[in-house]
Design an enzyme around this catalytic site. Structure first.
Site: not given
Length: 241
Positions: A108-109
């Protein structure tokens, strides 16, 4: 050459994973001999005219696998409609375009660490499909000092969205007054699973780093850098050139 499923041929041409190829087929963007192709259809690239958006399908790219140390704040994607940095921005131009490289799985980011990039659809499937059970190792910092009973609960698997989770190997690495470092070894990768589990257990994640995918370890690779994997490092000999 024997006929192959179109999604396999599209992936081999460096146009993304087989899953992405299925999306292209469902959207009616692929044709065979001038006729819109259907999902599950087979073709022979030596005999049939296979086109994407009216353009002939490129020849299959040589298999390529990279290990990238993804920094936080970079999208694990080949494009982002919001204009945020993407993992392909970290590669030289000759690899970022024209090679068909795409992320294998997700990170994820806000997370960082080991991420594989490949242009080989079969290898992508082998690495991401749940039936292959590839382990992933993470080192994380969480808020507070989780008790042993909390760690035992995490190890048994904390249900998410009403569905059971697989058991996890959890090891305490370091403990400070306000935070603790843990090592997790997992065999599944549901959406934001570690962060959501830690939140449910009352110890939110402060930092999340993936340090290994199966036997492929991040090692001393600096953050934001990448290296080409030797075929001998690939998880399955079926996909070696």
């Amino acid at each position: 050459m024997p006929e192959e499923r179109l999604q396999k041929l599209i992936a081999a041409a460096g146009l993304g994973s087989r899953r992405h190829a299925e999306t292209l087929l469902r959207a009616g963007r692929v044709s065979v001999n001038g006729r819109t192709a259907q999902l599950g259809e087979r073709a022979d690239p030596e005999r049939d005219a296979i086109c994407l958006d009216g353009r002939p399908l490129a020849k299959a790219q040589p298999p390529l696998v990279l290990l990238l140390n993804k920094p936080a704040g970079v999208m694990c994607s080949c494009h982002d409609p919001e204009g945020r940095p993407i993992v392909l921005d970290l590669l030289p131009p000759e690899l970022a375009s024209g090679q068909g490289l795409h992320p294998v799985g997700r990170l994820d980011f806000h997370s960082r660490g080991a991420l594989l990039l490949s242009n080989n659809g079969a290898l992508t499937l082998q690495l991401t499909h749940p039936r292959f059970q590839h382990s992933k190792t993470y080192r994380i910092w969480v808020r507070g000092q989780p008790s042993q009973s909390v760690l035992d609960q995490w190890a048994r698997g904390v249900p998410l969205d009403g569905q059971p989770s697989q058991p996890v190997t959890v090891r305490r690495l370091e403990q400070q007054r306000d935070a603790s470092a843990l090592e997790l070894v997992m065999h599944e990768g549901r959406n934001r699973q570690i962060r959501r589990t830690a939140e449910l257990l009352g110890h939110p994640v402060l930092d999340l780093q993936r340090v290994a995918i199966g036997s492929i370890a991040l090692g001393e690779l600096p953050e934001g850098r990448w290296r080409r994997l030797d075929p001998q490092e690939w998880p399955d000999s079926h996909h070696r050139p």
